[in-house]
Every structure is written in C-alpha cells, then in structure tokens.
Write an enzyme that holds these catalytic residues in place. Structure first.
Site, mmCIF file in Angstrom:
data_model
loop_
_atom_site.group_PDB
_atom_site.id
_atom_site.type_symbol
_atom_site.label_atom_id
_atom_site.label_comp_id
_atom_site.label_asym_id
_atom_site.label_seq_id
_atom_site.Cartn_x
_atom_site.Cartn_y
_atom_site.Cartn_z
ATOM 1 N N CYS A 55 80.017 62.265 33.573
ATOM 2 C CA CYS A 55 78.617 61.833 33.611
ATOM 3 C C CYS A 55 77.954 61.860 32.248
ATOM 4 C CB CYS A 55 77.848 62.673 34.618
ATOM 5 S SG CYS A 55 78.590 62.563 36.255
ATOM 6 N N HIS A 82 68.804 65.163 32.117
ATOM 7 C CA HIS A 82 69.957 64.770 32.925
ATOM 8 C C HIS A 82 69.491 64.748 34.386
ATOM 9 C CE1 HIS A 82 74.074 63.905 33.778
ATOM 10 N NE2 HIS A 82 74.277 65.003 34.468
ATOM 11 N N HIS A 110 71.930 58.312 40.206
ATOM 12 C CA HIS A 110 72.815 58.764 39.134
ATOM 13 C C HIS A 110 73.896 57.707 38.902
ATOM 14 C CE1 HIS A 110 75.192 60.965 36.451
ATOM 15 N NE2 HIS A 110 75.371 62.095 37.095
#
Lengths: 405, 427
Positions: free
Chosen positions: B177, B317, B354
């Site tokens: 990620c 994040h 995400h």
C-alpha cells in the site's frame, strides 16, 4: 560487491558452483523431467532452513519461494560479514526483484472441478475461497513480502523496494542500487531475487505463451535448430553491494566491481532485440577490452530471440572481441527475477577466483577461456521483453575509458 | 548548469509539472476535486461479480471505462493510461508518444485470475485430467497467447512504456500500500542523481475481484458495513471497522526545476523530501512503539530540511482500519510533537476508499491539489471521532485555508513505510 548468496539446482554456495563449473568436464545439470511434465525444470536443492530462518513462526508465514529468497539473503549477509550487525543492517537498503509466491494447488484444483460444472459459479467460488484459503497464504503470495520477510528475519531496515517484471526486474534492481551508491543515496545495499521453477501456476502461464521446451533437457544453443523454448530453473542470488569507501572502512575485500549496466526495451518485432542490444553495446563500447572476453549469457531459449542474442554475441568479433560465451541457462535454466543477480554472482565468482568456467556444452559454440578474467560481459535479455548488458570488473584493475564512478 | 537550482543538500530541486487522476469519484482532476471538497463518497455495492457469501460486498469500483469485460491487467492499464495522458497533457512535456524520462509504475503483482483460469480449464475436457495437469495441457494447446502477454509481471509497464515512449527499461514496483509513494521516491531519486530531467511516476490498481476481497477479508482488514457503502470508510472514527477496497490511478510528471523553468512549464508544486524506514515487527502490523513510522516521518522532514512547524496539513494514510489509524496517530504525535495540535490531518480514503498500489500516487496528487486550491478536503463519515485519536481530522466538511506544505503518509503490509512532503513553488 562484498557478499554473495547463491543457490541453484547445482547446489548451495559459491564453492559448489565453482566445483561443478570448473571440473574440466562438461557440467551435468540437475533436471527434473516429471514434476512439470512435459516440461523439464532444474529443481531447487534442499535448504537447511532452520539455519537462516530459525523461527518456526516465521517459516510458517512463507511458501517455498519466500523461503528460498529469505534464506539466500541470509547467506549474502553472512558472507558480507554484516549478519546480526544491527547498526549496519539498520543502514542497509534493499531492492528485491520479485515475482510472487505459490498458489494453493489443492484448493485451486478443487475449485476448478466445482466451477467447471456449475450453472452459477459465482457464489460457489466465494464460498470455496472463504472456507478453504488459508489467511496467511496471501502474505506468502505477496511480491513485496519477500523483502518484508528479509526485514523481519534478518533485520534489514533502511529503504525497502521490490521491483517486478521478470528478468529485467533483476537488472533494474542491481542497476538502481549501483546508481544510488554512486550518488550517495545509500552506502550499502542488499539486492537479489529468487525463482521457483517447480510451480504449476507459473508453468501454466509460460505454457500459454508456448515458451517452454518439451522433452529431454538440451543445451540452450542446440535449441536454435528446433522450435526453441525455455527450461525454467529454481535459483536465488542475493548480493551485498557497497561503495568502495564503505567496504574499505569495514576492512572487507570485494569479489568484484560492477562497472556498467545498460538496459532498454523494444517491441520484439523480428530483429528489434538485436538492434536494441547493438545500441546498448555502443554505450559501453569504450569499456570493452579487445581480445578474448568471458561472456555470461542468460539467453532464454525462445526463438527467434535466442538466435538474435547468439548472433549479437558472435558479432562482438567485429569489434576485435573474441567472446567466450557461457549459456547459463544450459546448466541452471531460466531463473526469471533471479537470473541477473545469479549471472552477476557467477561473473564475480570467476573474477574473484581468477579463472573462467569450462564450456557448458560440447557443441563448440562455447570457447575455452584460459586467462585470468579481469572483466566479464553479461548479456541478459528478458524472455518476453527487455534487453540488457553489464560489465563486471576486477577491483583494482582499471578499465579502458575508466569506470563510471 | 553551473547555476542549477539546488535544495538545502545541494541536490537538483524536483518539481511536479503534470497531474492526472482517476478514482471512484471520477475521471480527471476537475471531477475528483469537485467531489473531494464536497465530501462525496465513491464507494458502492459491488456489481462486477456475485458477492453472495462474501462478508464484504462494497468497494470503490471503476466500471465506466469501457475497456470491455473485466480483465484485471487490462483494467489497470486503462486506468493508468487515463491518468498518464492527463498528466502528460498538462505538463506539455516531450511530444506525442515520446516522454523524455523513465517510467516508474506502482502496480499490484500480476496474477492470472479465476476468469482466465476457468477459460483455460474449460477449453478442452476431452480426457479425464483435472487440476493443473489439465490447465497446463490446455494452456499449451489452446490460443492463450494474449493472456501470456497480459499477465507477465512487467506487462502493464511495458505497454505504458511503448505507448508513452518513456526512456529505457521501465520499472514496475510494489511496496504494497506504499507503492504509489515509492514510485514518486524513485522518480525523485533519479532526478536528484542527474540521471534524468524528467520522470513519469504512475500508480494504478484495478484489481478488485472475488479472490482479492476474500484475501483481505481473511486478514480481517475490510469493512463489512455493507448496508451503508458510502458511510463504510470512516478513518479515525470510533466505529471504524476496516478499509474499503477501491480502484484508481494517478500520475505525476516530475522534472528538475531547471528543466521545467527552461521550457516554461507551469510548476504545480515541489517535492521537498521523502522518507522511508522498513519495519521488522510483523507482516501486517507496525512495531507497537511506532518507531519505524516515526523514523519515516522524521527522515522525510530531514530530507526536506524542514521542521514540524513547516507542515501545514497532512494527507493521512488513514485507511479506516482500527490498527492503522491508531498507529498513524501515535507516530504523528511522536514525530511532530505539539505541532500536531495545529496541523489538520485529512484522509481522502474516507471518500475514495483504499486504492492499494495506487493510493500513494493518488494522495500525492490530492496533496498537490490541496496546495494549489487552498482547500483541505474533509475526512468524511467522522460523526464520532475515536476519543483516543486527538487530532484535527477535518471532520466531514472541507476547510478553506492557505496551504503551502503537505505531508503525505503511506504504509504497507510487509513493513513498508514512506512519507512524502510537497510544497508550493517558492515565490
């Protein structure tokens, strides 16, 4: 280069490779003709896994591919004398060239059977996956988790990057590390990759491209006269690279020096790879010696690029270079993301031991090289895309045109 | 270049001259920005495949691209093409099909998916073989060359490099990620080395399929709030229960300041610094003391030559998992100290979801848009903030305020941590 971890179907470690590739006889490759039949592969050797991955809890989080890479990375760190040196490991950068981890073949097999006759496969697939996939399998498959496992098991914790893209991923990983070292973006790097050939899922992918050699093992150059095709090999190589100053300050003696790496791509229309390689050669021409030159080729075996690479290597004679070519894929197979690190490891081995390998086949394509190698040329083209050349040199011996650094 | 513009460490200054973005909120900067500042969510019920039996049935899918029946590498490529085209057009760099620098592509690892596996499996059932024996036989006998060329690990980068004419061998990378942020790092490093004057940094992820949903479900990473898709991603909320998978792509055209100035390019922002530190604690979790993330943030500040007071806002994040948001807060408080009290932190994953491999690039793009617009997009779905997370998360409503410097965090499985700092062009 101050540390090398090397494992292939020939065995574990530099000594095993040296013994088999300089015995005075044509080396006998290790071949498994059954597991991926009708395609032969070069199988992985057994690992003493506890020696590099001591915790069972860590071992359980990985599959064979991550085991192999994490294990070999440990060998390289040991060899460089930095294993367990926490301060140095915390300043060690990492670039891994990775494919991905193994699938669960049993689960896949059961699901395929189930879905093949289902009228409404969607819910069945969901249900099977939910109930049969192990939660940790995903982590064993993730490409960057080889690097993650190396951080966890060996404590390498500065930057951590994972490059993908088959053979050229290995080239770009080493190239990027060298460039970073040369420009002060890191003093010490761990770089490498691993590939497991005994994998039905990868065999299927390669078979879809009709890229694999069938039947008996044969030396790579002999495949020019037939349909061509790859024989995949299990292998891993990790290299510890550091600036000369950094190595000297630790009092370690380097195996070899990476002088040049050049890479590019093309569309692979007939003759295009050869043209790209010619242009790459132009970029390093000022550093090529004249006379006999040891060459390690990662030629994959697929036609027509096999023929193009062979022709390209033979054309070195027009520059006054007599290439002593070693088709590494004859003895250890195509090892994909590991291939370039493996080739760099072998070139460095030859340079550090002061001799080059015996010819890998008896066809006469590969000439004997009887001198001490001060320089080795690596030719490493991708089975699908990407071409690259590299020059590995002997520390302390200056090159024509000087080194890049 | 003897008077080349250098940063505080004597390196070439790296600027951004092109931005492209496509997410579940829309295609292009305009649509994305309009929806981001309006606090709109792009998350919805998954209709690409049957979700019967799945615990998570929502995602930020992109299905309006017209790239035919869903095939993951084609979809990732389509998204990447859109964002790269937009970024290159904005920067007006190079010429059609000739980008004067390398390609760094953040992308999920290529994997043959169930659709393709079953295609091959069903193509011939003439003997009694099963499993991979049958797959391998059928693979070599049928015409599946297109799958072979789509599912190589380097395929998408190869196609992009061919289409946009980037220089040299492209790099496909993954740091889970954090991948998108890593692609920006690699571009910055190449320009700072003087290897190139420009770099094309692309993140793309169009990989949502049954098995991806199941994999993250089995790691207990996903929100299961299926009854309210748009409310499911709720970073920093007390009731957050996981992230929402999403698709998207963003591209940054990076250039050396001098080369951008020399060709009269409009400068959209400066990449001031990058920081990174790998974690050793666990495959999916950070060290409990947050030290690797703290180091990452501290290193990015040092690389930028900045102090915490210089950061105007943070693009978090902020995944909406219980673990990430807690650790991100812990690390930010340690790294920024009391300055955190004056620093708004916004998570655009509350709206976009995400986007995994693309998230770092998408959030870099949004960070730069935040600077140019002087508006901080909100963290939506924040109706009851986690009482243990004492940050100004710009809840629910955008905030208009001048922003000249943004920090963008990216953390990934495998202990990957990257932090980027962007600022406006100095006057």
């Amino acid at each position: 280069m101050t540390g090398i971890g090397l494992i292939s179907s020939l065995g574990e470690g530099l000594d095993k490779h040296w013994a088999q590739l300089t015995s005075g006889k044509t080396p006998v490759p290790s071949v498994d003709s059954d597991s991926q039949a009708p395609y032969p592969v070069h199988p992985i050797v057994a690992l003493e896994i506890d020696s590099q991955i001591p915790k069972r809890s860590d071992q359980r989080q990985m599959g064979p591919w991550q085991h192999l890479g994490t294990y070999t990375a440990g060998l390289a760190l040991d060899d460089a004398g930095i294993a367990h040196n926490e301060a140095l490991l915390a300043a060690t950068n990492m670039i891994v060239s990775a494919g991905g981890g193994e699938r669960d073949i049993e689960v896949d097999t059961a699901i395929m059977e189930l879905l093949s006759t289902a009228d409404e496969p969607g819910p069945l697939l969901n249900d099977s996956l939910m109930n049969n996939l192990r939660p940790t399998l995903f982590l064993a498959q993730l490409s960057n988790l080889m690097a993650g496992n190396i951080s966890i098991v060996h404590g390498v914790t500065d930057s951590s990057r994972t490059f993908m893209g088959d053979e050229l991923a290995g080239v770009m990983a080493v190239d990027t590390a060298v460039a970073q070292i040369q420009h002060g973006q890191g003093e010490i790097f761990l770089v490498g990759g691993a590939y497991i050939a005994e994998r039905a899922d990868m065999t299927m992918l390669m078979a879809m491209g009709n890229t694999l050699h069938q039947g008996e093992h044969s030396p790579v150059w002999s495949r020019e006269s037939g349909d061509g095709g790859m024989i995949m090999g299990s292998a891993s190589a990790f290299l510890v690279l550091e600036s000369r100053e950094h190595a000297e300050s630790r009092g370690v003696k380097p195996y070899a020096r990476i002088d040049r790496i050049v890479a590019d791509r093309c569309n692979r229309h007939a003759g295009a790879a050869r043209k790209t390689a010619d242009k790459l050669l132009e970029r390093i021409a000022d550093q090529l010696p004249s006379g006999p030159l040891p060459v390690i080729s990662g030629c994959c075996g697929i036609q027509p690029q096999l023929g193009e690479e062979h022709e390209f290597l033979e054309s070195l004679t027009s520059r006054g270079v007599s290439p002593a070519i070693r088709g590494v894929t004859t003895v250890i197979g195509n090892t994909m993301e590991a291939q370039f690190p493996v080739n760099v490891a072998l070139a460095s081995l030859a340079i550090s031991r002061g001799a080059f390998f015996d010819p890998f086949d008896s066809s006469g394509t590969e000439q004997v090289f009887a001198d001490r190698p001060d320089q080795v040329l690596i030719s490493n083209w991708g089975h699908w895309r990407g071409e690259s050349l590299a020059l590995i040199g002997k520390p302390g011996v200056s090159l024509r045109g000087g080194t890049r650094s | 270049m003897s008077h080349a513009t250098r940063d505080h460490l004597g390196r070439p200054v790296v600027v951004v001259t092109g931005i492209g973005i496509v997410t579940s909120l829309g295609e292009g900067k305009q649509d994305n920005w309009r929806n981001l500042v309006a606090g709109i969510s792009g998350v919805r019920q998954i209709d690409r495949f049957s979700t019967e039996g799945l615990r998570t049935q929502i995602a930020g899918l992109i299905d309006w691209q017209g790239d035919g029946p869903y095939c993951s590498p084609v979809h990732s490529l389509t998204l990447a093409r859109k964002s790269a085209s937009e970024a290159i057009a904005q920067s007006k760099i190079g010429s059609q099909g000739s980008f004067p620098g390398p390609l760094f592509l953040a992308i999920s690892p290529a994997e043959t998916k169930w659709d393709q596996r079953m295609d091959v499996y069903k193509s011939d059932n003439s003997d009694n073989s099963t499993g991979y024996e049958r797959l391998i036989r059928n693979a070599s006998q049928g015409d599946f060359h297109h799958y072979y060329s789509l599912f190589q690990y380097g395929s998408t980068a190869e196609f992009l490099a061919g289409e946009f004419g980037t220089r040299g061998q492209p790099i496909s990378l993954t740091t889970a990620c954090a991948s998108g942020a890593t692609s920006v790092q690699l571009g910055v490093e190449a320009i700072r080395r003087g290897d190139t004057d420009a770099a094309l940094c692309v993140g793309t992820d169009g990989e949502i399929c049954e098995e991806m949903v199941v994999r993250f479900t089995l790691l207990s990473a996903l929100s299961t709030q299926n009854d309210d898709p748009q409310g499911a991603s709720k970073p920093f909320s007390k009731t957050r229960d996981g992230f929402v998978m999403a698709e998207g792509s963003a591209t940054l055209v990076l250039e050396s300041y001098d080369s951008a100035k020399a060709r009269g390019a409009k400068i959209l922002g400066v990449v001031r610094g990058t920081g990174e530190r790998a974690d050793t604690f666990h495959r999916t979790r950070s060290k409990p003391d947050g030290s690797a993330i703290i180091d990452t943030i501290t290193r990015s500040l040092a690389d930028a030559g900045m102090s915490p007071a210089d950061i105007d806002c943070i693009n978090a994040h902020g995944t909406s998992t219980p673990e990430n948001d807690k650790m991100e807060y812990l690390a930010l408080s340690a790294a920024l100290g009391s300055e955190l009290d004056n620093t708004p932190i916004s998570s655009n994953k509350s709206m976009i979801g995400h986007t995994l491999s693309a998230a770092g690039t998408i959030e870099a793009a949004i960070s730069l848009m935040t600077i140019s617009n002087g508006v901080i997009p909100p963290t939506i779905n924040c109706h009851e903030q986690d009482p243990n997370i004492l940050m100004d998360v710009v809840p629910n409503v955008k905030r208009e305020q001048p922003v000249s410097t943004v920090m963008s965090n990216s953390f990934g499985f495998g202990g990957q941590n990257v932090c980027l700092i962007f600022s406006a062009e100095p006057d």
